[in-house]
Write a protein that holds these residues in place. Structure first.
Motif, PDB file in Angstrom:
ATOM      1  N   VAL A 142       0.815  -1.209   0.000  1.00  9.41           N
ATOM      2  CA  VAL A 142       0.000   0.000   0.000  1.00  9.41           C
ATOM      3  C   VAL A 142       0.852   1.264   0.000  1.00  9.41           C
ATOM      4  O   VAL A 142       0.316   2.366  -0.117  1.00  9.41           O
ATOM      5  CB  VAL A 142      -0.969   0.039   1.211  1.00  9.41           C
ATOM      6  CG1 VAL A 142      -1.981  -1.079   1.113  1.00  9.41           C
ATOM      7  CG2 VAL A 142      -0.210  -0.040   2.528  1.00  9.41           C
ATOM      8  N   GLY A 143       2.162   1.135   0.112  1.00 14.12           N
ATOM      9  CA  GLY A 143       3.040   2.291   0.086  1.00 14.12           C
ATOM     10  C   GLY A 143       3.423   2.656  -1.337  1.00 14.12           C
ATOM     11  O   GLY A 143       2.679   2.416  -2.296  1.00 14.12           O
ATOM     12  N   ARG A 144       4.590   3.235  -1.507  1.00 13.37           N
ATOM     13  CA  ARG A 144       5.045   3.638  -2.836  1.00 13.37           C
ATOM     14  C   ARG A 144       5.169   2.437  -3.763  1.00 13.37           C
ATOM     15  O   ARG A 144       4.789   2.494  -4.929  1.00 13.37           O
ATOM     16  CB  ARG A 144       6.397   4.351  -2.732  1.00 13.37           C
ATOM     17  CG  ARG A 144       6.340   5.729  -2.087  1.00 13.37           C
ATOM     18  CD  ARG A 144       7.714   6.365  -2.103  1.00 13.37           C
ATOM     19  NE  ARG A 144       8.192   6.575  -3.460  1.00 13.37           N
ATOM     20  CZ  ARG A 144       9.471   6.453  -3.821  1.00 13.37           C
ATOM     21  NH1 ARG A 144      10.388   6.089  -2.926  1.00 13.37           N
ATOM     22  NH2 ARG A 144       9.835   6.681  -5.077  1.00 13.37           N
ATOM     23  N   SER A 145       5.720   1.346  -3.231  1.00 16.35           N
ATOM     24  CA  SER A 145       5.847   0.150  -4.064  1.00 16.35           C
ATOM     25  C   SER A 145       4.477  -0.422  -4.411  1.00 16.35           C
ATOM     26  O   SER A 145       4.283  -1.007  -5.487  1.00 16.35           O
ATOM     27  CB  SER A 145       6.702  -0.906  -3.349  1.00 16.35           C
ATOM     28  OG  SER A 145       6.092  -1.313  -2.132  1.00 16.35           O
ATOM     29  N   GLY A 146       3.504  -0.243  -3.511  1.00 16.71           N
ATOM     30  CA  GLY A 146       2.152  -0.709  -3.794  1.00 16.71           C
ATOM     31  C   GLY A 146       1.498   0.075  -4.916  1.00 16.71           C
ATOM     32  O   GLY A 146       0.791  -0.496  -5.758  1.00 16.71           O
ATOM     33  N   LYS A 147       1.739   1.379  -4.933  1.00 14.49           N
ATOM     34  CA  LYS A 147       1.195   2.203  -6.029  1.00 14.49           C
ATOM     35  C   LYS A 147       1.802   1.794  -7.363  1.00 14.49           C
ATOM     36  O   LYS A 147       1.109   1.747  -8.393  1.00 14.49           O
ATOM     37  CB  LYS A 147       1.448   3.674  -5.738  1.00 14.49           C
ATOM     38  CG  LYS A 147       0.629   4.230  -4.570  1.00 14.49           C
ATOM     39  CD  LYS A 147       0.901   5.699  -4.365  1.00 14.49           C
ATOM     40  CE  LYS A 147      -0.007   6.287  -3.284  1.00 14.49           C
ATOM     41  NZ  LYS A 147       0.195   5.668  -1.976  1.00 14.49           N
ATOM     42  N   LEU A 148       3.098   1.492  -7.348  1.00 18.67           N
ATOM     43  CA  LEU A 148       3.732   1.031  -8.583  1.00 18.67           C
ATOM     44  C   LEU A 148       3.180  -0.329  -8.989  1.00 18.67           C
ATOM     45  O   LEU A 148       2.949  -0.584 -10.185  1.00 18.67           O
ATOM     46  CB  LEU A 148       5.250   0.963  -8.401  1.00 18.67           C
ATOM     47  CG  LEU A 148       6.042   0.457  -9.612  1.00 18.67           C
ATOM     48  CD1 LEU A 148       5.743   1.282 -10.858  1.00 18.67           C
ATOM     49  CD2 LEU A 148       7.541   0.453  -9.309  1.00 18.67           C
ATOM     50  N   LEU A 149       2.946  -1.203  -8.017  1.00 21.50           N
ATOM     51  CA  LEU A 149       2.376  -2.502  -8.332  1.00 21.50           C
ATOM     52  C   LEU A 149       0.994  -2.354  -8.970  1.00 21.50           C
ATOM     53  O   LEU A 149       0.662  -3.078  -9.920  1.00 21.50           O
ATOM     54  CB  LEU A 149       2.281  -3.358  -7.067  1.00 21.50           C
ATOM     55  CG  LEU A 149       1.691  -4.761  -7.248  1.00 21.50           C
ATOM     56  CD1 LEU A 149       2.540  -5.584  -8.199  1.00 21.50           C
ATOM     57  CD2 LEU A 149       1.545  -5.468  -5.909  1.00 21.50           C
ATOM     58  N   ASP A 150       0.202  -1.427  -8.478  1.00 17.98           N
ATOM     59  CA  ASP A 150      -1.114  -1.182  -9.082  1.00 17.98           C
ATOM     60  C   ASP A 150      -0.979  -0.763 -10.542  1.00 17.98           C
ATOM     61  O   ASP A 150      -1.761  -1.197 -11.403  1.00 17.98           O
ATOM     62  CB  ASP A 150      -1.863  -0.104  -8.295  1.00 17.98           C
ATOM     63  CG  ASP A 150      -2.290  -0.578  -6.908  1.00 17.98           C
ATOM     64  OD1 ASP A 150      -2.339  -1.805  -6.696  1.00 17.98           O
ATOM     65  OD2 ASP A 150      -2.570   0.274  -6.047  1.00 17.98           O
ATOM     66  N   LEU A 151       0.010   0.068 -10.839  1.00 20.36           N
ATOM     67  CA  LEU A 151       0.242   0.488 -12.222  1.00 20.36           C
ATOM     68  C   LEU A 151       0.713  -0.682 -13.080  1.00 20.36           C
ATOM     69  O   LEU A 151       0.319  -0.811 -14.246  1.00 20.36           O
ATOM     70  CB  LEU A 151       1.282   1.612 -12.261  1.00 20.36           C
ATOM     71  CG  LEU A 151       0.857   2.950 -11.636  1.00 20.36           C
ATOM     72  CD1 LEU A 151       2.034   3.924 -11.631  1.00 20.36           C
ATOM     73  CD2 LEU A 151      -0.325   3.541 -12.393  1.00 20.36           C
ATOM     74  N   MET A 152       1.540  -1.547 -12.493  1.00 20.93           N
ATOM     75  CA  MET A 152       2.022  -2.723 -13.216  1.00 20.93           C
ATOM     76  C   MET A 152       0.856  -3.640 -13.570  1.00 20.93           C
ATOM     77  O   MET A 152       0.772  -4.164 -14.689  1.00 20.93           O
ATOM     78  CB  MET A 152       3.061  -3.456 -12.353  1.00 20.93           C
ATOM     79  CG  MET A 152       4.361  -2.687 -12.160  1.00 20.93           C
ATOM     80  SD  MET A 152       5.378  -3.296 -10.773  1.00 20.93           S
ATOM     81  CE  MET A 152       5.606  -5.015 -11.213  1.00 20.93           C
ATOM     82  N   LEU A 153      -0.051  -3.838 -12.628  1.00 20.01           N
ATOM     83  CA  LEU A 153      -1.204  -4.693 -12.887  1.00 20.01           C
ATOM     84  C   LEU A 153      -2.127  -4.058 -13.933  1.00 20.01           C
ATOM     85  O   LEU A 153      -2.639  -4.751 -14.819  1.00 20.01           O
ATOM     86  CB  LEU A 153      -1.973  -4.934 -11.587  1.00 20.01           C
ATOM     87  CG  LEU A 153      -1.282  -5.790 -10.533  1.00 20.01           C
ATOM     88  CD1 LEU A 153      -2.072  -5.788  -9.227  1.00 20.01           C
ATOM     89  CD2 LEU A 153      -1.096  -7.223 -11.024  1.00 20.01           C
ATOM     90  N   ALA A 154      -2.309  -2.752 -13.822  1.00 18.09           N
ATOM     91  CA  ALA A 154      -3.187  -2.061 -14.779  1.00 18.09           C
ATOM     92  C   ALA A 154      -2.637  -2.172 -16.196  1.00 18.09           C
ATOM     93  O   ALA A 154      -3.412  -2.194 -17.163  1.00 18.09           O
ATOM     94  CB  ALA A 154      -3.332  -0.594 -14.379  1.00 18.09           C
ATOM     95  N   ALA A 155      -1.322  -2.276 -16.330  1.00 16.66           N
ATOM     96  CA  ALA A 155      -0.718  -2.363 -17.660  1.00 16.66           C
ATOM     97  C   ALA A 155      -1.118  -3.638 -18.393  1.00 16.66           C
ATOM     98  O   ALA A 155      -1.059  -3.694 -19.628  1.00 16.66           O
ATOM     99  CB  ALA A 155       0.805  -2.282 -17.542  1.00 16.66           C
ATOM    100  N   ILE A 156      -1.536  -4.677 -17.636  1.00 13.13           N
ATOM    101  CA  ILE A 156      -1.982  -5.915 -18.283  1.00 13.13           C
ATOM    102  C   ILE A 156      -3.475  -6.153 -18.014  1.00 13.13           C
ATOM    103  O   ILE A 156      -3.960  -7.283 -18.062  1.00 13.13           O
ATOM    104  CB  ILE A 156      -1.148  -7.131 -17.819  1.00 13.13           C
ATOM    105  CG1 ILE A 156      -1.177  -7.294 -16.295  1.00 13.13           C
ATOM    106  CG2 ILE A 156       0.280  -7.027 -18.331  1.00 13.13           C
ATOM    107  CD1 ILE A 156      -0.520  -8.578 -15.804  1.00 13.13           C
ATOM    108  N   GLY A 157      -4.180  -5.073 -17.714  1.00  8.44           N
ATOM    109  CA  GLY A 157      -5.626  -5.165 -17.574  1.00  8.44           C
ATOM    110  C   GLY A 157      -6.121  -5.772 -16.282  1.00  8.44           C
ATOM    111  O   GLY A 157      -7.241  -6.285 -16.234  1.00  8.44           O
ATOM    112  N   LEU A 158      -5.342  -5.690 -15.210  1.00  4.39           N
ATOM    113  CA  LEU A 158      -5.742  -6.262 -13.928  1.00  4.39           C
ATOM    114  C   LEU A 158      -5.737  -5.192 -12.848  1.00  4.39           C
ATOM    115  O   LEU A 158      -5.127  -4.133 -12.995  1.00  4.39           O
ATOM    116  CB  LEU A 158      -4.803  -7.410 -13.527  1.00  4.39           C
ATOM    117  CG  LEU A 158      -4.755  -8.622 -14.453  1.00  4.39           C
ATOM    118  CD1 LEU A 158      -3.691  -9.610 -13.985  1.00  4.39           C
ATOM    119  CD2 LEU A 158      -6.115  -9.310 -14.511  1.00  4.39           C
TER     120      LEU A 158
END
Length: 279
Positions: A142-158
């Motif tokens: 849920v921190g900075r790395s969590g925000k990046l993870l959300d962007l990574m997932l969004a890049a493949i439609g998740l």
């Protein structure tokens, strides 16, 4: 050190954060260098009335009593294995982990960081351990790395409603230090049981510690990332792949391209593999 060269308050706070000092133990500061500031031993408390003792006995008591010697690592690992095997559901596993006292990290963390996302997801992501933000909110990434993870997932439609996210270690190590091998082995049965209960089609490990622990490899993340392998739950074989941890990508953005390749491989595998209902 001259007054001009003395660090500012902002610099001191930044130093403390980098050193892992990010929470207060008391409301008021204590000068440990002064003898008169040393806290005196607490006075003995009066014995409880029988009714009070009965009430405490009925309340859920911790497995390990205050002052009792902690279990040996071998005993703690065996206890974790036996306990995890008895959990029939994720809810039962979480309740069991809330009461488990075989890992010393439980006593220093704010709360258990169990998981986030969809328990029916086809993709499960596993990191190493919670950080400060995760320890505060009780959710992984849920921190900075969590925000990046959300962007990574969004890049493949998740997004988080379509995946399940957890960590090998469910309690934050003090100061975000690296978990010890003993702590990892104690917590390992819980994440293994969690994977078995979620029963995803694909497991994506994030970073070197989670990859080496779950995929039983001694290769570094540079060599193991992007390489498909099998993860056996004991009842089913699941496809598994590793990639870089989002926190590492924040420090080394040049590796985002490799991570994108790994994520594309995951997306293509999800499209090609039959769903869980067909297995």
């Amino acid at each position: 050190m001259t007054p001009e060269s003395a660090p500012s308050l902002r610099q001191l706070l930044a130093f403390y954060l980098d050193a892992g000092v990010d929470c207060a133990l008391n409301d008021e500061p204590v000068n440990r260098l002064l003898d008169d500031e040393i806290v005196a031993p607490a006075e003995p408390q009066p014995r409880e009335a029988p009714a009070a003792r009965a009430e405490i006995k009925r309340a859920p008591a911790p497995v390990q009593r205050p002052g009792a010697a902690p279990p040996s690592p071998e005993a703690a690992i065996a206890s974790a294995r036996a306990a995890a095997a008895t959990a029939p559901t994720l809810e039962a596993l979480r309740a069991l982990m809330e009461q488990f006292d075989g890992c010393a990290l439980r006593s220093t963390a704010t709360r258990l960081v169990f998981a986030d996302g969809n328990p029916q997801a086809r993709l499960m992501l596993v990191g190493e351990a919670p950080g400060r933000d995760e320890d505060i909110e009780g959710l992984p990434f849920v921190g900075r790395s969590g925000k990046l993870l959300d962007l990574m997932l969004a890049a493949i439609g998740l997004d988080r409603s379509k995946v399940y996210i957890a960590n090998v270690i469910p309690w934050r190590p003090p100061g975000n230090r690296t978990p010890t091998p003993q702590e990892i082995q104690i917590c390992l049965p819980f994440i293994q049981r969690q994977i078995e209960l979620v029963d995803p089609d694909i497991v994506l490990t994030l970073g070197n510690p989670a990859t080496q622990t779950l995929l039983q490899t001694r290769d570094g993340i540079m060599k193991s990332r992007g390489r498909w392998t099998d993860y056996n739950t004991g009842t089913r074989t699941i496809r598994a792949i590793a990639t870089f941890h989002p926190a590492y990508l924040l420090r080394s953005p040049a590796y985002k391209r490799m991570t994108w390749m790994d994520l594309r491989a995951v997306a293509q595998a999800l499209e090609a593999l039959p769903g869980k209902a067909a297995n």
